[in-house]
Design an enzyme around this catalytic site. Structure first.
Site, mmCIF file in Angstrom:
data_model
loop_
_atom_site.group_PDB
_atom_site.id
_atom_site.type_symbol
_atom_site.label_atom_id
_atom_site.label_comp_id
_atom_site.label_asym_id
_atom_site.label_seq_id
_atom_site.Cartn_x
_atom_site.Cartn_y
_atom_site.Cartn_z
ATOM 1 N N THR A 107 0.829 -1.218 0.000
ATOM 2 C CA THR A 107 0.000 0.000 0.000
ATOM 3 C C THR A 107 0.864 1.269 0.000
ATOM 4 O O THR A 107 0.371 2.359 -0.286
ATOM 5 C CB THR A 107 -0.888 0.047 1.254
ATOM 6 O OG1 THR A 107 -0.024 0.172 2.395
ATOM 7 C CG2 THR A 107 -1.745 -1.199 1.394
ATOM 8 N N ASP A 146 21.868 5.899 7.846
ATOM 9 C CA ASP A 146 23.105 5.200 7.460
ATOM 10 C C ASP A 146 24.333 5.984 7.892
ATOM 11 O O ASP A 146 25.321 5.418 8.362
ATOM 12 C CB ASP A 146 23.146 4.984 5.938
ATOM 13 C CG ASP A 146 22.281 3.823 5.504
ATOM 14 O OD1 ASP A 146 21.876 3.022 6.381
ATOM 15 O OD2 ASP A 146 22.003 3.715 4.298
#
Ligand code: URA
Length: 209
Positions: A108, A203
């Site tokens: 979705t 990250d």
């Protein structure tokens, strides 16, 4: 109607340039995000109410100002928001810390809450949601909704770098929420990265790729 506050203090701008640089390594990046967060915390708390209390200096009795009972909570959006918590707590050591975790449903594409733990008295607190990057606004919108559903009414959103698209999206979905950022960048790219941005904040904070 909510407002967007763009904080352009020279120290913020200088440190932002350092975290944007791809040659800045994980250790320095983390330290800089903490310093930037502390500087943002200083500005974001500018409207905290004060009250007079009586104290005694070594010279005489006097009235002096203290922050007046407003309870705060810092709520990082997992995972990159974690990098901003310590900077806020340096200035606001009595604040509680809640956490919100979201992932995007691959079918979705809607954000789904997988973790939400907030102080139990959330309705009495001013909540400061932190996330370094406001890109599409999808996570921020969903986090604000989950937090409102838990009873919070007094919420601010603090990000280091925002795309205009993210600001618009949060504004439309939550017109009552003020947004604090250190920079509004040019746009999003086709992968929803902020341009010029700084890459993936999570990250870079945690040394993952
Ligand atoms: N999240 C990030 O960490 N970086 C971006 O540029 C966009 C979203």
């Amino acid at each position: 109607m909510s407002k967007v506050f763009v904080m352009d203090h020279p120290l913020l701008q200088h440190k932002l340039t350092l975290i944007r640089d791809k040659n800045t390594g994980t250790k320095e990046f983390k330290e800089l995000v903490k310093e930037l967060s502390m500087l943002m915390a200083y500005e974001v708390t500018r409207d905290l109410p004060l009250e007079d209390i009586e104290i005694e200096t070594p010279v005489c009795k006097t009235k002096s100002k203290v922050i007046s009972g407003r309870k705060l909570a810092i709520v990082p959006i997992l995972r990159a928001g974690l990098g901003m918590v310590d900077g806020f707590l340096n200035l606001l050591p009595a604040a509680k810390v809640g956490h919100v975790g979201l992932y995007r449903d691959p079918e979705t594409l809607n954000p789904v809450e997988y973790y939400c733990k907030l102080p139990t008295d959330v309705h009495e607190r001013e909540l400061i949601i932190v996330d370094p990057m406001l890109a599409t606004g999808g996570s921020a919108k969903a986090a604000i909704k989950f937090i409102k559903d838990k009873g919070a009414t007094n919420i601010k959103l603090v990000c280091l770098i925002a795309a205009p698209e993210g600001i618009d999206a949060v504004h439309k979905a939550h017109p009552d929420i003020d947004i604090y950022v250190a920079a509004v960048d040019e746009k999003l790219d086709e992968h929803a990265y902020i341009v010029p941005g700084l890459g993936d904040a999570g990250d870079r904070l945690f040394g993952t790729k």
